[in-house]
Design an enzyme around this catalytic site. Sequence first.
Site, mmCIF file in Angstrom:
data_model
loop_
_atom_site.group_PDB
_atom_site.id
_atom_site.type_symbol
_atom_site.label_atom_id
_atom_site.label_comp_id
_atom_site.label_asym_id
_atom_site.label_seq_id
_atom_site.Cartn_x
_atom_site.Cartn_y
_atom_site.Cartn_z
ATOM 1 N N SER A 188 44.374 38.515 49.536
ATOM 2 C CA SER A 188 44.197 37.894 50.844
ATOM 3 C C SER A 188 45.499 37.287 51.330
ATOM 4 O O SER A 188 45.602 36.884 52.481
ATOM 5 C CB SER A 188 43.137 36.805 50.757
ATOM 6 O OG SER A 188 43.539 35.834 49.815
ATOM 7 N N HIS A 248 40.405 44.106 51.540
ATOM 8 C CA HIS A 248 40.112 42.709 51.206
ATOM 9 C C HIS A 248 38.623 42.412 51.333
ATOM 10 O O HIS A 248 38.066 42.464 52.433
ATOM 11 C CB HIS A 248 40.934 41.785 52.123
ATOM 12 C CG HIS A 248 40.720 40.339 51.852
ATOM 13 N ND1 HIS A 248 40.687 39.385 52.833
ATOM 14 C CD2 HIS A 248 40.516 39.670 50.692
ATOM 15 C CE1 HIS A 248 40.482 38.197 52.302
ATOM 16 N NE2 HIS A 248 40.370 38.346 51.000
ATOM 17 N N GLU A 306 38.232 43.702 55.027
ATOM 18 C CA GLU A 306 39.392 43.835 55.910
ATOM 19 C C GLU A 306 40.307 44.918 55.338
ATOM 20 O O GLU A 306 40.774 44.807 54.196
ATOM 21 C CB GLU A 306 40.157 42.508 55.993
ATOM 22 C CG GLU A 306 39.386 41.406 56.723
ATOM 23 C CD GLU A 306 40.123 40.071 56.728
ATOM 24 O OE1 GLU A 306 40.020 39.348 57.722
ATOM 25 O OE2 GLU A 306 40.814 39.741 55.734
ATOM 26 N N ASN A 344 40.614 34.720 57.071
ATOM 27 C CA ASN A 344 41.201 33.469 56.565
ATOM 28 C C ASN A 344 41.892 32.676 57.671
ATOM 29 O O ASN A 344 42.025 31.459 57.571
ATOM 30 C CB ASN A 344 42.159 33.742 55.405
ATOM 31 C CG ASN A 344 41.399 33.964 54.101
ATOM 32 O OD1 ASN A 344 40.203 33.687 54.024
ATOM 33 N ND2 ASN A 344 42.079 34.474 53.099
HETATM 34 N N1 CAA Z 1 26.888 36.330 43.650
HETATM 35 C C1 CAA Z 1 26.016 37.291 43.984
HETATM 36 N N2 CAA Z 1 25.021 37.094 44.852
HETATM 37 C C2 CAA Z 1 24.897 35.863 45.368
HETATM 38 C C3 CAA Z 1 25.769 34.812 45.069
HETATM 39 C C4 CAA Z 1 26.811 35.090 44.148
HETATM 40 N N3 CAA Z 1 27.711 34.183 43.798
HETATM 41 N N4 CAA Z 1 25.397 33.708 45.762
HETATM 42 C C5 CAA Z 1 24.315 34.051 46.476
HETATM 43 N N5 CAA Z 1 24.012 35.349 46.255
HETATM 44 C C6 CAA Z 1 22.927 36.103 46.842
HETATM 45 C C7 CAA Z 1 21.579 35.596 46.385
HETATM 46 O O1 CAA Z 1 21.178 36.257 45.210
HETATM 47 C C8 CAA Z 1 20.688 35.935 47.552
HETATM 48 O O2 CAA Z 1 20.323 37.295 47.517
HETATM 49 P P1 CAA Z 1 18.902 37.757 48.143
HETATM 50 O O3 CAA Z 1 18.711 37.062 49.438
HETATM 51 O O4 CAA Z 1 19.042 39.236 48.312
HETATM 52 O O5 CAA Z 1 17.906 37.352 47.112
HETATM 53 C C9 CAA Z 1 21.615 35.787 48.781
HETATM 54 O O6 CAA Z 1 22.961 35.885 48.263
HETATM 55 C C10 CAA Z 1 21.414 34.472 49.460
HETATM 56 O O7 CAA Z 1 21.640 33.440 48.498
HETATM 57 P P2 CAA Z 1 20.871 32.044 48.479
HETATM 58 O O8 CAA Z 1 19.506 32.234 49.072
HETATM 59 O O9 CAA Z 1 20.983 31.469 47.106
HETATM 60 O O10 CAA Z 1 21.742 31.067 49.357
HETATM 61 P P3 CAA Z 1 22.270 31.247 50.843
HETATM 62 O O11 CAA Z 1 21.268 31.894 51.729
HETATM 63 O O12 CAA Z 1 22.851 29.930 51.202
HETATM 64 O O13 CAA Z 1 23.485 32.290 50.700
HETATM 65 C C11 CAA Z 1 25.791 32.642 50.548
HETATM 66 C C12 CAA Z 1 24.573 32.045 49.867
HETATM 67 C C13 CAA Z 1 25.652 34.173 50.636
HETATM 68 C C14 CAA Z 1 26.984 32.307 49.683
HETATM 69 C C15 CAA Z 1 25.897 32.035 51.989
HETATM 70 O O14 CAA Z 1 25.846 30.635 51.910
HETATM 71 C C16 CAA Z 1 27.151 32.412 52.721
HETATM 72 O O15 CAA Z 1 27.225 33.478 53.316
HETATM 73 N N6 CAA Z 1 28.175 31.532 52.699
HETATM 74 C C17 CAA Z 1 29.447 31.784 53.307
HETATM 75 C C18 CAA Z 1 30.272 32.624 52.379
HETATM 76 C C19 CAA Z 1 31.648 32.898 52.931
HETATM 77 O O16 CAA Z 1 32.047 32.429 53.980
HETATM 78 N N7 CAA Z 1 32.408 33.702 52.188
HETATM 79 C C20 CAA Z 1 33.769 33.999 52.517
HETATM 80 C C21 CAA Z 1 34.651 33.126 51.689
HETATM 81 S S1 CAA Z 1 36.349 33.377 52.080
HETATM 82 C C22 CAA Z 1 36.866 34.628 51.099
HETATM 83 O O17 CAA Z 1 36.199 35.112 50.244
HETATM 84 C C23 CAA Z 1 38.207 35.170 51.407
HETATM 85 C C24 CAA Z 1 39.358 34.654 50.659
HETATM 86 O O18 CAA Z 1 40.375 35.306 50.698
HETATM 87 C C25 CAA Z 1 39.327 33.380 49.970
#
Ligand code: CAA
Length: 292
Positions: free
Chosen positions: A127, A148, A160, A199
Site C-alpha cells: 500500500s 492492493h 486497487e 488510504n
Molecule cells: N477475517 C475474515 N472474515 C472476517 C473478519 C476477519 N478478520 N472479520 C469479519 N469477518 C467476516 C465475518 O465472518 C462476517 O462474515 P459473514 O457475514 O459472511 O458471516 C463478516 O465479515 C461480517 O463480520 P461481523 O458480523 O463480525 O462484523 P461487521 O459486520 O462489523 O464486519 C468488518 C466486520 C468486515 C471488518 C467491517 O466492520 C468493515 O468492513 N470494516 C471496515 C474495514 C476496512 O475499512 N478495511 C480497510 C482497512 S485499510 C486497508 O486494509 C488498507 C491498508 O493498506 C492498510
Amino acid sequence: MSVETGIENISTILVIGAGTMGRQIAMTAALAGYATTIQDISADGLAAARAELEGWAASRVAKGKLEKAAATAALDALAYSTDLDEAAANADFVIEAATERLEIKTAIFEKLGVLAPAHAILATNSSTLGSSKVAAATGRPAQVCNMHFFNPALVMKCVEVVRHGETSDATVATTMELARRLGKEPVLINREIPGFIANRLMGAIQREALFLADEGIASIEDIDTTARTALGHPMGPFALMDMVGLDVIDFIAQATHAETGAAEDAPNERIAALVAEGKLGRKSGAGFYHYA
Ligand code: CAA
C-alpha cells in the site's frame, strides 16, 4: 522483454508472505479454484496461517456460509512452502505481501525475475511502495504492478490495481480480470500516487478524527459512533486504525510523508506514542481501545 499474459495463462498463484494479508489473499485465490502456494521464510508463520485458515473454513461451514466440499477443495488447493525458488518456478501470477521494507522487496522481485516463468505477472500488495520501485529489478517491468487488497482480504471487495510508467496494458487487463475472478471489484489507478485511492480517503478521515480527539472536542468513542451512525461507516476511524494495526498506520504515514513532505501527511504523535508503548491495536490487545 515483455510477454503478453492473458487470464487464460493463469492457473497457479504464489502469495509471498503468510501474514494477515498474505494468508487471506491466498485463501481467496484457493476458494476461486486457483492452485495457490503461500511462501514465507518462517515455518512458524506458515503454521499459524494454516491453523487460522483451517479454523476460518470450519467456522464458515458451521455457519452454513460455505459448502463442506468447497472448503475442503480450497484447503486442498493451498500449499505452504519456505522455499521461494521452488514455489516461484511454477507460478503464473505472484502476489507479494511480505514486509514493506524496500530492500527486502527489491531482493524478492530480483529473485522472482530470475525464478518465475517468463509469462508470470509479478504484483505487489504493497500500500506504500509503488511497483516502479521494484520493477527494474525483475528484468520484466511491463509485467509488474500493484495489486492492493484490503483487510480483512476475505471480506473486502476492493482491489486497487496500480500501474507504473512501464506496466503493459495486457498486465493491467489480466490483473483486473484475475481480481474479478477472485470475487473482487477492482479499480484502476493510472499513475502512482502515495496512498493510492483508499488510504488517501482513509487518511483524510483519520486526520480529522485525530484532530477532534486531540483538541478534546469529543471522545474517540463518540467520534467512532458518529462515523457509524451519521455516515454509515461499518466501523469508526479509531476502531479501524486498531484493526489495521497502529504500527501499520504509523508506517504508512512515515512512508507517505517521506515521499510528499506535506505537513498533513506527517505521522501523528499520539499514534507514535502508542506504538512505542507496544499498543499496536487489536493484535496486541490494546490500542485506542482495550481488547479482551
Ligand atoms: N477475517 C475474515 N472474515 C472476517 C473478519 C476477519 N478478520 N472479520 C469479519 N469477518 C467476516 C465475518 O465472518 C462476517 O462474515 P459473514 O457475514 O459472511 O458471516 C463478516 O465479515 C461480517 O463480520 P461481523 O458480523 O463480525 O462484523 P461487521 O459486520 O462489523 O464486519 C468488518 C466486520 C468486515 C471488518 C467491517 O466492520 C468493515 O468492513 N470494516 C471496515 C474495514 C476496512 O475499512 N478495511 C480497510 C482497512 S485499510 C486497508 O486494509 C488498507 C491498508 O493498506 C492498510
